[in-house]
Design a protein around this motif. Structure first.
Motif, short mmCIF file in Angstrom:
data_model
loop_
_atom_site.label_atom_id
_atom_site.label_comp_id
_atom_site.label_asym_id
_atom_site.label_seq_id
_atom_site.Cartn_x
_atom_site.Cartn_y
_atom_site.Cartn_z
N LYS A 396 -16.27 45.26 33.19
CA LYS A 396 -15.20 46.23 33.77
C LYS A 396 -15.62 46.23 35.22
O LYS A 396 -14.46 46.66 36.04
CB LYS A 396 -15.38 47.59 33.17
CG LYS A 396 -14.86 47.75 31.60
CD LYS A 396 -13.54 47.42 31.80
CE LYS A 396 -12.76 47.29 30.51
NZ LYS A 396 -11.52 46.62 30.41
N ILE A 397 -16.71 45.75 35.67
CA ILE A 397 -17.07 45.90 37.28
C ILE A 397 -17.40 44.47 37.48
O ILE A 397 -18.53 43.83 37.23
CB ILE A 397 -18.14 46.93 37.70
CG1 ILE A 397 -17.64 48.27 37.09
CG2 ILE A 397 -18.27 46.95 39.14
CD1 ILE A 397 -18.68 49.53 37.17
N GLU A 398 -16.37 43.92 38.54
CA GLU A 398 -16.71 42.45 39.04
C GLU A 398 -18.16 42.47 39.59
O GLU A 398 -18.26 43.38 40.41
CB GLU A 398 -15.59 41.86 39.59
CG GLU A 398 -15.92 40.62 40.03
CD GLU A 398 -14.48 39.88 40.07
OE1 GLU A 398 -13.33 40.38 39.88
OE2 GLU A 398 -14.46 38.67 40.51
N ALA A 400 -21.13 43.25 38.72
CA ALA A 400 -22.16 43.90 37.93
C ALA A 400 -22.27 43.37 36.47
O ALA A 400 -21.14 43.36 35.59
CB ALA A 400 -21.64 45.04 37.98
#
Lengths: 553, 282
Positions: A396-398, A400
């Protein structure tokens, strides 16, 4: 007003349908219902029965004696005859125990035969019994129309009508306002999970836990829930952990033997710090034990299951309402601390049907504790003041990534063998246990404020204990009960304060060793003076608890 | 955003086949232009299972034998993630045998790369489920007394839709296999032969090198009978490549709300949605 009925016979004789129709009719008249089903581990034959109690009071346990016995076979008469009060009656079809004069024989099969459907004999009996209690026929007719498919509803309605002619009305139940639902423990847990936003439930069928799996499966498509019947319970908890890691609320459940197979993965949940909810619907062990009966012998097992040391919370469910709200709360606490939360039910609660005020879904909160944005690099196991590391969802978090590891690991989740990091990580995980001590709720307090006799119990014995304690209190006995729900970490405040003034402490449990008593000694340095234990696989009746308390006070 | 994968210093023995497998995996992911945050590698325990630590991905390094169940959970929760299982022969075919069998039945969309060195590495040289009968090991002093398991034949009989074999010593070939497995919609098994330089003195690099051969261009991987013959060919000659492939409905597609809806992880949660469930209890 307080009446009890037993309907009994062989497995496969249709008692379940009779019981659910009867319970519903009584509830619709505005009365509280408690029904316990006693069944054997077989599909046909044997002896099964339902004990259905109804009252104006909030009852949660069965009584020793009954007002009416509906016997579907002779064995039922023999087994339960002694429970029938002097004012009570036994009814049966004419073919059952013909020569027994104590039985009121009714033409149930003959009427069914005339209606060209011998399967409606029980409905004839239902009509007779409902009329005996003065339940208006339109209430029962409406339920039959709701519960049966059209093609068989008609013949059942006719059977009901014929039944109403067979017995005179003895008790004229006054119709009260019906504002209740009728639900069992497994359904309440399933409903709680759905309300809490559980999107993944997996399990392997095991009595008496299967009802949770079935209830959720029935509503799975409506609520976007994946229900997976796994190959074994080892897969179950591992799979739930995978789903939770990827960001959905996940749960699994079983009975003691199945939970035993989950233990390795419970330890995994502890070290990878992935939230999960697991329910153990207890039955008597060891091993296969009594598959369809009740016991509370897995308390210590749930507290200690898993190799290594890691925090968990254990909640015992006390009644159907508690089961619902605690299941919702379990999901919130699991995600607040990234820990496994374990629910403890038992067959008595799982299969026991109770009337309750509809659960209040408006006051439920879903608290997820998930970060949608991060600053700087992400570390799955970042050291924080509280020991709880910020959680993000993989993908959901590019830029990471989330790495969880069953090996001891550093803040990034990478394998380490550093002594220094090991100590910090163990301390980090155990810090969360300290926070849980503030999270746990004190036990319910039933009875006098400053009792001379203090009863302690946990989980589903609540119903029988509450009734016994209230009756004793009404008789002038100075008595109260503490009923533990949250049980690990063990809440001690109320116990410490009440035990100071109490002259006698009485531990009541459905096991053979008094596991709560040992927990009190360990956590609060308090020992009970008497233990009232039961481990025959049958639940306490309210009368039995009353009697056995009287013996020791 | 870059699709470049970082590599971390591994704790494998020098000369271990795992290095080549990792190189191939990195190349496959980069060539497919999958970003690190879009992939999850799930593993069990063993030398192969350390993979998520040595390449910059989302990783779930779980329990020995238990890589497949969490991988299924991950994929069900978020269908948009690329899920890869990396584990060894003992992990997959021994401790995890039941999950392997039932994983195939589901046909869930994950790529499974089994590092098969026919020996237990991390626990120092005991027989694995694929060690040959009679082979002397650090535990089986008189030689192995049980038949080896044939993972490809087992997968075929269970109805797997993608069954392949690779060799760690042939990186370009392995990269192509991995890419095809990752792209395949359904459960894709790639059994990767690799030497264990310390514990397996029988199935050495040259042992494999001298035996493996590429399946010819003319090979029809849609023919199950042929595939079974190739799966059973394990001796003087060992075929590598895609042994069997067919399009099949995946587990995810059997759930309408997943097939035609958002990933489960994106479904909004509202307790009031459950209010109507109270009706059936009235």
């Amino acid at each position: 007003m307080d009446y009890s009925l037993i309907v009994g016979g062989e497995a496969g004789q249709g008692m379940d349908t009779f019981a659910s129709l009867f319970e519903k009719a009584i509830k619709r008249c505005g009365y509280n219902v408690y029904a316990y089903s006693d069944y054997m581990s077989r599909i046909r034959g044997g002896h099964n029965f339902f004990n259905i109690r109804f009252s104006t009071e909030n009852i949660l346990a069965i009584k020793d004696n009954i007002d009416i016995l509906f016997a579907l076979n002779e064995e039922t008469v023999q087994i339960h005859k002694d429970k029938v009060k002097d004012t009570g009656i036994i009814i049966a079809d004419e073919a059952v125990a013909k020569e027994d004069n104590s039985i009121i024989h009714l033409k149930l099969s003959e009427i069914a035969k005339k209606l060209n459907n011998k399967r409606v004999a029980n409905t004839v009996g239902l009509g007779a019994i409902l009329n005996y209690f003065g339940v208006p026929m339109d209430i029962a007719a409406k339920i039959i129309k709701e519960e049966f498919k059209e093609e068989i509803a008609d013949v059942n309605l006719k059977a009901l009508e014929e039944g109403y002619k067979l017995l005179d009305t003895k008790y004229n139940l006054q119709i009260r306002e019906d504002d209740k639902i009728l639900i069992n423990g497994n359904e309440a847990v399933g409903l709680g999970a759905i309300a809490a936003g559980c999107k993944f439930y997996c399990g392997y069928p095991m009595t008496p836990s299967t009802g949770v799996l079935t209830y959720i499966a029935k509503h799975a498509n409506e609520y976007n829930i994946v229900v997976d019947q796994v190959e074994d319970e080892v897969a179950a908890l591992n799979m739930a952990l995978g789903a939770s890691y990827a960001g959905v609320r996940a749960m699994t459940g079983s009975s003691g033997g199945g939970f035993a197979l989950m233990v390795e993965a419970l330890s995994l949940a502890g070290i990878i710090e992935v939230p999960v909810v697991v329910i153990n619907v207890q039955r008597p062990g060891p091993a296969t034990g009594f598959p369809t009966r009740t016991e509370q012998a897995d308390l210590r097992f749930m507290i200690h299951a898993g190799h290594g040391e890691f925090p968990r919370m254990v909640m015992a469910l006390r009644d159907t309402e508690d089961a619902f709200y605690q299941t919702v709360r379990a999901f919130n606490i699991a995600e607040k601390y990234n820990i496994p939360v374990l629910l403890l039910s038992d067959q008595h609660l799982a299969d026991g049907v109770t009337s309750k005020k509809p659960f209040d879904l408006k006051n439920i909160k879903i608290e997820r504790h998930i970060k949608r944005h991060i600053e700087g690099e992400y570390k799955t196991y970042e050291f924080t003041e509280t020991g709880v590391s910020p959680r993000i969802i993989p993908g959901k978090i590019e830029g990471a990534t989330v790495l969880v590891d069953s090996d001891e690991h550093d803040e990034y989740g990478h394998i380490t063998e550093s002594a220094e990091i090991r100590i910090k990580m163990v301390d980090k995980r155990l810090k969360k246990f300290e926070l849980l001590k503030d999270e746990v709720k004190e036990p319910w307090h039933v009875g006098d404020e400053e009792p001379e006799n203090l009863v302690v119990c946990w989980g589903s014995t609540y119903g029988a204990v509450k009734e016994a304690v209230e009756n004793l209190s009404d008789e002038g006995v100075s008595i109260a009960a503490l009923v533990f729900g949250d049980i690990w970490p063990f809440p001690t405040r109320k116990l410490l304060s009440l035990s100071k003034k109490a002259k006698k402490i009485i531990d009541i449990e459905q096991n053979a060793t008094g596991q709560l008593d040992s927990l009190m000694r360990q956590e609060a340095l308090i020992q009970s003076d008497y233990k009232i234990l039961k481990y025959d696989g049958r639940p306490f009746t309210a009368d039995e608890v009353y009697r056995r308390i009287k013996e020791v006070i | 955003m870059t699709c470049k994968y970082e590599l971390y210093e591994p704790a494998w023995c020098p000369g271990c086949g795992n290095y080549m497998i990792r190189t191939a995996l990195k190349m496959a992911l980069e060539e497919l232009e999958i970003k690190p945050h879009e992939v999850v590698i799930v593993s069990g325990i063993g030398q192969a299972a350390k993979m998520p630590h040595y390449i910059s991905v989302n990783g779930f390094n779980g329990l020995h034998g238990r890589a497949i169940p969490p991988a299924i959970g991950v994929k069900m929760a978020n269908k948009e993630l690329h899920v890869i299982v990396e584990s060894g022969d003992g992990d997959t075919y021994g401790e995890g045998g039941n999950h392997f069998i039932h994983g195939i039945r589901r046909n869930i969309d994950i790529a499974h790369f089994v590092h098969n060195n026919q020996i237990y590495g991390l626990t120092k040289g005991q027989a694995s489920p694929t060690t040959a009968m009679g082979q002397i090991t650090t535990l089986q002093f008189d030689g192995v007394k049980v038949e080896p398991l044939n993972p490809l034949a087992l997968a075929l009989t269970m109805g797997a839709g993608f069954v392949a074999r690779g060799f760690s010593g042939d990186i370009p070939h392995l990269v192509a296999l991995m890419k095809e497995a990752i792209k395949y919609k359904g459960y894709a098994l790639v059994d990767i032969l690799q030497p264990c330089v310390v514990w397996n003195r029988v199935n050495t690099f040259s042992w494999y090198k001298n035996r493996v051969y590429h399946l010819p261009e003319s090979y029809d991987y849609t023919n199950k009978e042929e595939a079974m013959k190739k799966a059973l060919e394990f001796g003087d000659r060992i075929p590598i490549g895609v042994i069997y492939k067919e399009e099949k409905e995946t587990y995810l597609d059997r759930f309408d709300f997943i097939k035609n809806g958002p990933p489960l992880v994106d479904v909004e949660l509202n307790p009031l949605d459950a209010e109507k469930l109270l009706e059936e209890f009235r």
